[in-house]
Design a protein around this motif. Structure first.
Motif, PDB file in Angstrom:
ATOM      1  N   ASP A   1       0.557  -1.075   0.087  1.00  0.00           N
ATOM      2  CA  ASP A   1       0.221   0.220  -0.028  1.00  0.00           C
ATOM      3  C   ASP A   1       0.582   1.328   0.111  1.00  0.00           C
ATOM      4  OD1 ASP A   1      -2.310  -1.178  -0.281  1.00  0.00           O
ATOM      5  OD2 ASP A   1      -3.151  -1.374   1.440  1.00  0.00           O
ATOM      6  N   THR A   2       0.211   2.514  -0.469  1.00  0.00           N
ATOM      7  CA  THR A   2       0.818   3.187  -0.386  1.00  0.00           C
ATOM      8  C   THR A   2       1.170   5.076  -0.384  1.00  0.00           C
ATOM      9  OG1 THR A   2      -0.182   3.667  -2.867  1.00  0.00           O
ATOM     10  CG2 THR A   2       1.377   2.294  -3.554  1.00  0.00           C
TER      11      THR A   2
ATOM     12  N   GLU B   1       2.550  16.130   0.600  1.00  0.00           N
ATOM     13  CA  GLU B   1       2.709  15.963   1.500  1.00  0.00           C
ATOM     14  C   GLU B   1       3.041  14.128   1.639  1.00  0.00           C
ATOM     15  OE1 GLU B   1       1.391  16.444   6.112  1.00  0.00           O
ATOM     16  OE2 GLU B   1      -0.146  16.235   4.407  1.00  0.00           O
ATOM     17  N   THR B   2       2.217  13.414   1.067  1.00  0.00           N
ATOM     18  CA  THR B   2       3.027  12.212   0.954  1.00  0.00           C
ATOM     19  C   THR B   2       4.301  11.917   0.376  1.00  0.00           C
ATOM     20  OG1 THR B   2       0.856  11.570   1.135  1.00  0.00           O
ATOM     21  CG2 THR B   2       1.747   9.651   0.855  1.00  0.00           C
ATOM     22  N   ARG B   3       4.490  12.455  -0.688  1.00  0.00           N
ATOM     23  CA  ARG B   3       5.737  11.745  -1.788  1.00  0.00           C
ATOM     24  C   ARG B   3       6.290  12.553  -0.771  1.00  0.00           C
ATOM     25  NH1 ARG B   3       5.081  12.123  -8.149  1.00  0.00           N
ATOM     26  NH2 ARG B   3       2.404  12.340  -8.405  1.00  0.00           N
ATOM     27  N   ASP B   4       6.589  13.768  -0.319  1.00  0.00           N
ATOM     28  CA  ASP B   4       8.173  14.348   0.475  1.00  0.00           C
ATOM     29  C   ASP B   4       8.065  13.155   1.527  1.00  0.00           C
ATOM     30  OD1 ASP B   4       7.337  16.324  -1.384  1.00  0.00           O
ATOM     31  OD2 ASP B   4       7.072  17.332   0.047  1.00  0.00           O
ATOM     32  N   LEU B   5       7.481  12.722   2.084  1.00  0.00           N
ATOM     33  CA  LEU B   5       7.617  11.792   3.271  1.00  0.00           C
ATOM     34  C   LEU B   5       8.299  10.606   2.701  1.00  0.00           C
ATOM     35  CD1 LEU B   5       4.918  12.206   5.662  1.00  0.00           C
ATOM     36  CD2 LEU B   5       6.597  12.821   6.619  1.00  0.00           C
TER      37      LEU B   5
ATOM     38  N   ALA C   1       0.900   4.541  -6.709  1.00  0.00           N
ATOM     39  CA  ALA C   1       1.502   3.025  -6.837  1.00  0.00           C
ATOM     40  C   ALA C   1       2.292   3.341  -8.045  1.00  0.00           C
ATOM     41  CB  ALA C   1       0.956   1.651  -7.542  1.00  0.00           C
ATOM     42  N   GLY C   2       1.489   4.300  -8.761  1.00  0.00           N
ATOM     43  CA  GLY C   2       2.412   4.732 -10.297  1.00  0.00           C
ATOM     44  C   GLY C   2       3.633   5.290 -10.393  1.00  0.00           C
ATOM     45  N   TRP C   3       3.805   6.452  -9.110  1.00  0.00           N
ATOM     46  CA  TRP C   3       4.661   7.121  -8.797  1.00  0.00           C
ATOM     47  C   TRP C   3       5.906   6.143  -8.744  1.00  0.00           C
ATOM     48  CZ3 TRP C   3       6.509   8.608  -3.824  1.00  0.00           C
ATOM     49  CH2 TRP C   3       8.036   9.607  -3.965  1.00  0.00           C
ATOM     50  N   LEU C   4       5.593   5.703  -7.326  1.00  0.00           N
ATOM     51  CA  LEU C   4       6.225   4.123  -6.805  1.00  0.00           C
ATOM     52  C   LEU C   4       7.267   3.466  -7.590  1.00  0.00           C
ATOM     53  CD1 LEU C   4       4.445   3.301  -3.565  1.00  0.00           C
ATOM     54  CD2 LEU C   4       6.920   5.088  -3.964  1.00  0.00           C
ATOM     55  N   CYS C   5       5.730   2.856  -8.356  1.00  0.00           N
ATOM     56  CA  CYS C   5       6.496   2.242  -9.216  1.00  0.00           C
ATOM     57  C   CYS C   5       7.563   2.584 -10.887  1.00  0.00           C
ATOM     58  CB  CYS C   5       5.406   1.050 -10.258  1.00  0.00           C
ATOM     59  SG  CYS C   5       4.318  -0.129  -9.840  1.00  0.00           S
ATOM     60  N   GLN C   6       7.217   3.770 -10.902  1.00  0.00           N
ATOM     61  CA  GLN C   6       8.052   4.397 -11.916  1.00  0.00           C
ATOM     62  C   GLN C   6       9.158   4.964 -11.739  1.00  0.00           C
ATOM     63  OE1 GLN C   6       6.406   8.348 -13.324  1.00  0.00           O
ATOM     64  NE2 GLN C   6       7.539   7.858 -15.963  1.00  0.00           N
ATOM     65  N   LYS C   7       8.961   5.594 -10.355  1.00  0.00           N
ATOM     66  CA  LYS C   7       9.971   5.866  -9.876  1.00  0.00           C
ATOM     67  C   LYS C   7      11.638   4.797  -9.747  1.00  0.00           C
ATOM     68  CE  LYS C   7      11.626   7.695  -5.408  1.00  0.00           C
ATOM     69  NZ  LYS C   7      12.784   9.194  -6.197  1.00  0.00           N
TER      70      LYS C   7
ATOM     71  N   VAL D   1      -5.221   9.699  -7.288  1.00  0.00           N
ATOM     72  CA  VAL D   1      -4.787   8.351  -7.318  1.00  0.00           C
ATOM     73  C   VAL D   1      -3.646   9.277  -9.059  1.00  0.00           C
ATOM     74  CG1 VAL D   1      -4.969   5.565  -8.927  1.00  0.00           C
ATOM     75  CG2 VAL D   1      -6.262   6.932  -6.935  1.00  0.00           C
ATOM     76  N   ALA D   2      -2.484   8.645  -8.597  1.00  0.00           N
ATOM     77  CA  ALA D   2      -1.359   9.078 -10.099  1.00  0.00           C
ATOM     78  C   ALA D   2      -2.052   7.818 -11.044  1.00  0.00           C
ATOM     79  CB  ALA D   2      -0.212   9.109  -9.229  1.00  0.00           C
ATOM     80  N   PRO D   3      -1.375   8.055 -12.203  1.00  0.00           N
ATOM     81  CA  PRO D   3      -1.711   7.318 -13.498  1.00  0.00           C
ATOM     82  C   PRO D   3      -1.067   5.866 -13.259  1.00  0.00           C
ATOM     83  CG  PRO D   3      -0.873   9.747 -14.291  1.00  0.00           C
ATOM     84  CD  PRO D   3      -0.707   9.444 -12.342  1.00  0.00           C
TER      85      PRO D   3
END
Length: 375
Positions: A64-65, A71-75, A105-111, A168-170
């Motif tokens: 889970d993401t 704010e969540t991305r920064d953390l 999820a999309g941001w984490l998977c891409q990163k 939800v990001a792409p």
């Protein structure tokens, strides 16, 4: 009706909470061998979500993401910089489609160039919701009117439209499928996939027999009752029956399993909590049967029953979930042959088929709080 604070405390006292305080924002906390707890904020009344990191030999699995906010991305970036011991994220698992669980999820998977793992029902539903394929204003309005919502209140439900894509990001265009009862390996251990329905189409919880740990997602929460709703794209769904029937899959687990829920605190007392949740919904069903019986042959619509299930004031966001949950309880009563559906001029009402005097008294043992973070 909400429980008294005293009753809520007695219920919580029946569970054990062995993991101590919540980890600070941007920090992680070890709760079992190789498993770490982190918490992210949510912009709802339900103001947090618990997420999980599982350490692999050469990387990390995220379960889970969090929702798609800066704010969540920064953390997450703070955790990546300080807590991963130089190892990459190698897999992202989402228990289900709701934005607090799959939002990044999309941001984490891409990163991290990491695959996304979900059940088919959750992945396809998430893609449909994010791309606005699920329902139109016309379909929604017809569903609401059919269940008694006054014409001047329907616009409040339309305001909720579009919220999913914001949270939800792409998503990745490919994924790896989780299947009920098909084990996967995480952190060098076998984890069994347990699919539940009602809160989401094919919600995946994860059970590790060797560690005696279950990552529960939203299927079993320690303090609040999971939102179980009926939505316009599946207007006759019997979501509450499906949700409660799924408890049989969790009762096979040991009573002393450590449960890692998405909201609240990790706890021990799985079977006790399942009993509490069943009693909670039975009490609500009894309350609704009594209220419908008082209406006599006229019956009651879904809209009529919202204040019976949720007597407190509800804002425009909460009313959407409250209405869906009210329909879920009515459909469960219909399945149990305690009410029958009557359609007059296109409006669906429910008439009592049983004498509520024969029902056990309502003694709700669980706090009545919606999972308003779910979309």
């Amino acid at each position: 009706m909400p429980d008294s604070p005293d009753l809520s405390q007695r219920l919580l006292a029946q569970l054990r909470f062995p993991c101590g305080d919540v980890p600070e924002p941007g920090d992680i906390k070890n709760v079992a061998p190789g498993i770490y707890w982190l918490r992210m904020p949510l912009p709802f009344q339900l103001n947090h979500i618990n997420l999980w990191l599982v350490e692999e030999k050469d990387g990390w699995t995220i379960v889970d993401t969090g929702i798609n906010t800066q704010e969540t991305r920064d953390l997450w970036e703070k955790i990546f910089a300080r807590k991963l011991n130089g190892k990459p994220v190698t897999r992202v698992i989402a228990t289900h489609l709701h934005p607090d669980h799959v939002g990044l999820a999309g941001w984490l998977c891409q990163k991290w160039n990491a695959p996304l793992w979900m059940t088919l029902g959750e992945y396809m539903s998430a893609q449909a919701a994010r791309n606005d394929f699920v329902e139109s204003d016309e379909i929604r309005a017809a569903h609401l009117a059919r269940n008694g919502v006054p014409a001047d209140r329907i616009a409040n439900f339309h305001r909720h439209k579009g919220g999913y894509a914001k949270g939800v990001a792409p998503l990745p265009t490919a994924f790896q499928r989780l299947i009920h009862a098909h084990p996967i390996t995480i952190g060098g251990h076998r984890w069994d996939v347990i699919v539940g329905r009602g809160h989401a189409p094919e919600h995946a919880s994860l059970w590790c027999p060797e560690l005696n740990v279950m990552i529960a997602g939203d299927q079993v929460l320690p303090k609040i009752s999971t939102n179980v709703g009926v939505w316009p794209n599946e207007p006759l769904a019997d979501a509450l029956t499906w949700f409660l029937d799924g408890f049989s899959r969790f009762r096979r687990l040991p009573a002393d399993a450590l449960v890692l829920p998405s909201h609240g605190f990790p706890f021990i007392g799985l079977h006790t909590r399942l009993d509490q949740l069943v009693a909670h919904h039975d009490a609500r069903l009894n309350d609704m049967t009594t209220a419908i019986a008082r209406k006599g042959a006229e019956g009651a619509t879904g809209w009529d029953m919202v204040p019976v299930l949720f007597p407190r004031h509800l804002d425009n966001n909460q009313i959407v979930f409250a209405f869906g949950e009210t329909l879920a309880h009515l459909h469960c009563l219909e399945t149990r042959a305690r009410v029958k559906r009557v359609v007059v001029d296109g409006v669906h009402s429910f008439v009592a088929l049983v004498d509520p005097a024969n029902d056990p008294p309502s003694d709700d043992p669980s706090p009545e709080v919606m999972d308003v973070g779910a979309v």
